[in-house]
Design an enzyme around this catalytic site. Structure first.
Site, PDB file in Angstrom:
ATOM      1  N   HIS A  42       0.835  -1.203   0.000  1.00 41.85           N
ATOM      2  CA  HIS A  42       0.000   0.000   0.000  1.00 41.85           C
ATOM      3  C   HIS A  42       0.872   1.256   0.000  1.00 41.85           C
ATOM      4  CE1 HIS A  42       0.871   0.479   4.233  1.00 41.85           C
ATOM      5  NE2 HIS A  42       0.332  -0.696   4.533  1.00 41.85           N
ATOM      6  N   HIS A  45       4.265   1.318   2.082  1.00 42.75           N
ATOM      7  CA  HIS A  45       5.398   0.601   1.483  1.00 42.75           C
ATOM      8  C   HIS A  45       5.927   1.378   0.275  1.00 42.75           C
ATOM      9  CE1 HIS A  45       2.529  -2.683   2.873  1.00 42.75           C
ATOM     10  NE2 HIS A  45       3.443  -2.610   3.807  1.00 42.75           N
ATOM     11  N   CYS A 150       2.569  -9.588  20.722  1.00 38.13           N
ATOM     12  CA  CYS A 150       1.783  -9.129  19.564  1.00 38.13           C
ATOM     13  C   CYS A 150       2.285  -9.885  18.340  1.00 38.13           C
ATOM     14  CB  CYS A 150       1.954  -7.634  19.341  1.00 38.13           C
ATOM     15  SG  CYS A 150       1.252  -7.112  17.756  1.00 38.13           S
ATOM     16  N   CYS A 153       3.548  -7.372  15.519  1.00 36.59           N
ATOM     17  CA  CYS A 153       4.916  -6.847  15.721  1.00 36.59           C
ATOM     18  C   CYS A 153       5.911  -7.987  15.842  1.00 36.59           C
ATOM     19  CB  CYS A 153       5.049  -6.063  17.017  1.00 36.59           C
ATOM     20  SG  CYS A 153       4.044  -4.615  17.173  1.00 36.59           S
ATOM     21  N   CYS A 168      -1.856  -3.732  21.701  1.00 38.54           N
ATOM     22  CA  CYS A 168      -0.580  -3.411  21.080  1.00 38.54           C
ATOM     23  C   CYS A 168      -0.517  -1.905  20.793  1.00 38.54           C
ATOM     24  CB  CYS A 168      -0.423  -4.187  19.768  1.00 38.54           C
ATOM     25  SG  CYS A 168       0.970  -3.572  18.815  1.00 38.54           S
ATOM     26  N   HIS A 171      -0.460  -1.626  16.823  1.00 36.11           N
ATOM     27  CA  HIS A 171      -1.558  -2.136  16.004  1.00 36.11           C
ATOM     28  C   HIS A 171      -2.928  -2.033  16.663  1.00 36.11           C
ATOM     29  CE1 HIS A 171       2.060  -4.120  14.381  1.00 36.11           C
ATOM     30  NE2 HIS A 171       1.457  -3.897  13.236  1.00 36.11           N
ATOM     31  N   LYS A 326      -2.709   5.622  11.169  1.00 32.48           N
ATOM     32  CA  LYS A 326      -1.703   5.065  10.272  1.00 32.48           C
ATOM     33  C   LYS A 326      -2.393   4.181   9.244  1.00 32.48           C
ATOM     34  CE  LYS A 326       2.232   1.970  10.071  1.00 32.48           C
ATOM     35  NZ  LYS A 326       2.522   0.597  10.371  1.00 32.48           N
ATOM     36  N   LYS A 329      -2.921  -2.460   6.995  1.00 31.98           N
ATOM     37  CA  LYS A 329      -3.911  -3.489   6.748  1.00 31.98           C
ATOM     38  C   LYS A 329      -4.658  -3.811   8.032  1.00 31.98           C
ATOM     39  CE  LYS A 329      -4.450  -8.236   5.606  1.00 31.98           C
ATOM     40  NZ  LYS A 329      -4.313  -9.004   6.839  1.00 31.98           N
TER      41      LYS A 329
HETATM   42  N1  MSP Z   1       9.003  -6.689   7.809  1.00 30.15           N
HETATM   43  C1  MSP Z   1       9.191  -5.572   8.649  1.00 30.15           C
HETATM   44  C2  MSP Z   1      10.508  -4.878   8.344  1.00 30.15           C
HETATM   45  C3  MSP Z   1      11.711  -5.736   8.457  1.00 30.15           C
HETATM   46  S1  MSP Z   1      13.154  -4.885   7.987  1.00 30.15           S
HETATM   47  C4  MSP Z   1      14.385  -5.847   8.443  1.00 30.15           C
HETATM   48  C5  MSP Z   1       8.051  -4.563   8.429  1.00 30.15           C
HETATM   49  N2  MSP Z   1       7.377  -4.686   7.293  1.00 30.15           N
HETATM   50  S2  MSP Z   1       6.110  -3.790   6.904  1.00 30.15           S
HETATM   51  O1  MSP Z   1       5.721  -4.275   5.604  1.00 30.15           O
HETATM   52  O2  MSP Z   1       5.127  -3.830   7.924  1.00 30.15           O
HETATM   53  O3  MSP Z   1       6.571  -2.318   6.841  1.00 30.15           O
HETATM   54  C6  MSP Z   1       7.677  -1.936   6.102  1.00 30.15           C
HETATM   55  C7  MSP Z   1       7.864  -0.439   6.015  1.00 30.15           C
HETATM   56  O4  MSP Z   1       6.682   0.191   5.522  1.00 30.15           O
HETATM   57  C8  MSP Z   1       8.186   0.203   7.354  1.00 30.15           C
HETATM   58  O5  MSP Z   1       9.261   1.102   7.199  1.00 30.15           O
HETATM   59  C9  MSP Z   1       6.947   0.963   7.682  1.00 30.15           C
HETATM   60  O6  MSP Z   1       7.236   2.102   8.438  1.00 30.15           O
HETATM   61  C10 MSP Z   1       6.440   1.333   6.295  1.00 30.15           C
HETATM   62  N3  MSP Z   1       5.027   1.653   6.393  1.00 30.15           N
HETATM   63  C11 MSP Z   1       3.976   0.792   6.555  1.00 30.15           C
HETATM   64  N4  MSP Z   1       2.835   1.542   6.726  1.00 30.15           N
HETATM   65  C12 MSP Z   1       3.149   2.856   6.684  1.00 30.15           C
HETATM   66  C13 MSP Z   1       2.410   4.040   6.556  1.00 30.15           C
HETATM   67  N5  MSP Z   1       1.111   4.082   6.699  1.00 30.15           N
HETATM   68  N6  MSP Z   1       3.083   5.180   6.240  1.00 30.15           N
HETATM   69  C14 MSP Z   1       4.427   5.175   5.942  1.00 30.15           C
HETATM   70  N7  MSP Z   1       5.137   4.086   6.039  1.00 30.15           N
HETATM   71  C15 MSP Z   1       4.613   2.978   6.719  1.00 30.15           C
HETATM   72  O7  MSP Z   1       7.857  -3.714   9.270  1.00 30.15           O
END
Ligand code: MSP
Length: 660
Positions: A42, A45, A150, A153, A168, A171, A326, A329
């Site tokens: 989304h 990412h 959690c 996390c 959490c 979340h 935030k 999902k």
């Molecule tokens: N798998 C772990 C990271 C492991 S790194 C060794 C993880 N994955 S994640 O898919 O949940 O998130 C990855 C990145 O996306 C994180 O940097 C997170 O901050 C970013 N984002 C996820 N949702 C976000 C927003 N709504 N806004 C901006 N970035 C955020 O965490």
């Protein structure tokens, strides 16, 4: 030194104080976090990945060897459960979601040098190597682990961290109480070494406010960290600790070095020596604030324990919010960019992400904000200015750029300032400031034209020189803007350069005034950014069913419910799906037809117990292929913590009976 040459050296390097030859040599390694594969990508990412892509493109243009890594985090309970809920093996779910990530990155013009998956053998080699080094440092021991856990996390929380709610903090979901024997890492031993490292490396975490947060956390004391999980199947087995699986964060964080070949024999570890174990290299890791502690405390502690070098800088960004929460999902408020990319292309979306969020702070997404930004900066700003200049030049100079250049005029000085601001801001990851400097220059160019009214000079032969200078200056300013936009908008940057008859820059040296040729062919160009009617656009997206609404769990009408054809069927045959632990292939009788249905129930149900049993089937589901078998429907089951429990009618009814 002539004005042009002077501007060139002043603009390009004075502000950064590094000689070009040094920059040209120093390797630059930039990483995104690796993304969980339990759901589609989304906006969050996309944001992290676009930032890294922009940094990679920027530094490539600086002439540095760049390595840009992204990838996916595929182990752990979260993925195992998400797969079970869909009746899939974890690797099948991972494969599907990885395809989604790859496709989105392609559509967003992301240019990674490598994509690592934690399920790859090369990653496992790296993880085992780091664990062995940590063990050799005597930093591992076995102990009892209890706490509130959690699964999103993949982290234990203390009572103190939770307060009264037991939810959490990231979340807002319910936590589980867990107690198990685990392998522990002596994190407490690294409290002082970490604080010393922070002290001697003031640029280790940016921005400053996040660094202070980390220091306060570490000063508050560090407890040893459990780095294994008992009874978790989906992960890397812990070397020398049977029955234990490596904790997903120790596994995942190691991706940054396993992808470079850490743990491999030479020459398989060449990238490792070039981009990480090299004092000359800049190692830049971009993360969101939710994974701050993992990257700024645990990760450097693992590396210190293993005797490996630490990254140069961890850049921490904020969150994209929707409805003040935030985007994620688990909160059910995802924003996908697919629609915007399809309609506007990758570049305006990339521009918006960087321009509408102050790096480090949170930002709010709205379609309205996107359209406003698109219209003001791109359609009315850059697009109009370029088209005006190109049209006038073509008319005045027979389809060519003006015949005379100019190296002394107010626009040139404004351009030098804008370029310097841009370069400084890019160095500091202040993307929004960098882009403001460029749109400021577009505005100044427009103002310059409005004041000099070149359109009035076209008919006056005696004003030809001054007309040439005015238009050349305007086009040259647009060349600079387009060049500087290349990392953010690679397609648009190239299109504008072509439109103004300019070459692609070979390095940031070319951001000095004077690079546009004279009397060059200037082809007629199509509108770069058609203006969008905001009201109409917003109406059209409100009318269409968007992804956002799909994920919100909206109430549905009874008619909508009846669109789903649920029918009773009898299982007439059942057999295991080869190479799958979870899937069974069922033949079900729906009264007037028999169908093949694949169901993720192999762990809970014996084949023999299923034959003759009545089940409920979704009969009008689009077929899907699972492990090479086409499933023509779905069997309904309650999901008890991911374990399927089949539904069946209370008493025997004819096959094909509708369920409503
Ligand atoms: N798998 C772990 C990271 C492991 S790194 C060794 C993880 N994955 S994640 O898919 O949940 O998130 C990855 C990145 O996306 C994180 O940097 C997170 O901050 C970013 N984002 C996820 N949702 C976000 C927003 N709504 N806004 C901006 N970035 C955020 O965490």
């Amino acid at each position: 030194m002539g004005l042009v040459a002077q501007a060139r050296s002043v603009v390009a390097y004075a502000s950064r104080g590094r000689p070009p030859w040094l920059l040209a040599m120093r390797p630059y390694y930039v990483t995104t976090p690796i993304y969980y594969v339990n759901a589609k990508p989304h906006i969050g990412h996309s944001y992290t990945t676009v930032i890294c892509d922009v940094l990679a493109r920027f530094h490539r243009l600086e002439g540095r060897p760049v390595h840009f890594l992204t990838g996916t985090d595929e182990h752990g309970q979260k993925i195992e459960r998400a797969a079970a809920e869909r009746g899939l093996a974890p690797i099948e779910l991972a494969d599907q979601v990885v395809a989604e990530f790859r496709s989105l990155w392609e559509r967003l013009a992301i240019s990674p040098d490598d994509f690592i998956r934690t399920t790859e053998p090369r990653h496992r080699v790296g993880v085992e190597a780091i664990v062995r080094r940590i063990a050799a440092a005597d930093d591992l021991y076995v102990g009892l682990h209890e706490g509130w856990y959690c699964t999103s996390c993949e982290l234990f929380y203390t009572e103190k961290e939770l307060g009264e709610t037991r939810e959490c903090p990231i979340h807002a979901s319910e936590l589980e109480w867990r107690s198990e024997e685990n392998v522990f890492f002596r994190l407490s031993k690294y409290q002082q070494p970490l604080l010393d490292w922070y002290e001697s490396h003031p640029g280790f975490v940016k921005p400053e406010s996040r660094f202070n947060e980390v220091k306060r956390f570490v000063e508050g004391g560090l407890r040893d960290l459990s780095v294994s999980r008992a009874g978790l199947e989906w992960g890397i087995p812990f070397p020398d600790h049977e029955g234990q699986t490596i904790y997903v964060w120790l596994d995942a964080l190691t991706n940054y070095i396993s992808a470079l070949g850490f743990g491999h024999e030479p020459p398989g570890d060449e990238l490792w020596h070039r981009f990480w174990a090299n004092d000359e290299a800049d190692v830049i890791q971009v993360i969101g604030k939710d994974i701050l502690r993992f990257h700024t405390v645990y990760w450097p502690a693992f590396l210190l324990s293993a005797g490996l070098p630490l990254p140069t800088t961890l850049w921490v960004h904020g969150w994209w919010l929707k409805d003040e929460q935030k985007v994620s999902k688990s909160r059910g408020n995802v924003v996908r960019l697919d629609g915007l990319i399809e309609q506007f292309g990758a570049d305006p979306v990339r521009y918006f992400l960087l321009r509408d969020m102050v790096f480090g702070q949170d930002g709010t997404f709205s379609d309205e904000a996107f359209i406003e930004r698109y219209n003001s900066d791109l359609a009315n700003g850059l697009g109009n200015t370029v088209s005006r200049l190109v049209t006038l030049s073509r008319r005045a100079f027979g389809g060519r750029t003006p015949p005379g250049d100019c190296d002394d005029n107010p626009l040139m000085r404004q351009a030098a300032e804008a370029v310097e601001k841009y370069l400084q801001a890019m160095d500091a990851c202040q993307f929004e400031r960098a882009l403001r400097a460029l749109s400021g220059l577009v505005g100044e160019t427009n103002q310059y034209l409005v004041e000099r009214e070149p359109w009035k000079l076209i008919q006056q032969e005696e004003k030809r020189d001054s007309l040439s200078r005015i238009l050349w200056n305007g086009l040259e300013a647009m060349r600079l803007v387009a060049s500087a936009l290349l990392p953010v908008m690679p397609g648009v940057g190239a299109a504008v350069l072509a439109a103004v008859g300019a070459e692609r820059p070979e390095s940031w040296d070319d951001l000095a005034w004077g690079g546009l040729g004279v009397d060059r062919e200037l082809p007629e160009s199509a509108a770069l950014f058609p203006r969008i009617d905001k009201e109409k656009y917003l109406e059209s997206i409100a009318a269409s069913e968007t992804d956002v609404e799909e994920e919100k769990d909206p109430m549905i009408s009874i008619d909508k419910f009846f669109e789903v054809e649920l029918k009773v069927a009898t299982v007439v045959e059942a057999e295991p799906v080869p190479k799958s632990e979870k899937l069974l292939q069922l033949t079900v009788d729906l009264g007037d037809e028999q169908r093949t249905v694949v169901a993720g129930i192999a762990k809970q149900y014996e084949v023999a117990d299923l034959v003759g049993r009545q089940v409920v089937v979704v009969a009008n589901l689009q077929p899907a292929t699972l492990m090479g078998i086409e499933s023509q429907g779905m069997v309904l089951a309650a999901s008890d913590e991911g374990k399927p429990v089949l539904l069946h009618p209370d008493s025997q009814v004819p096959d094909g009976t509708r369920v409503r």
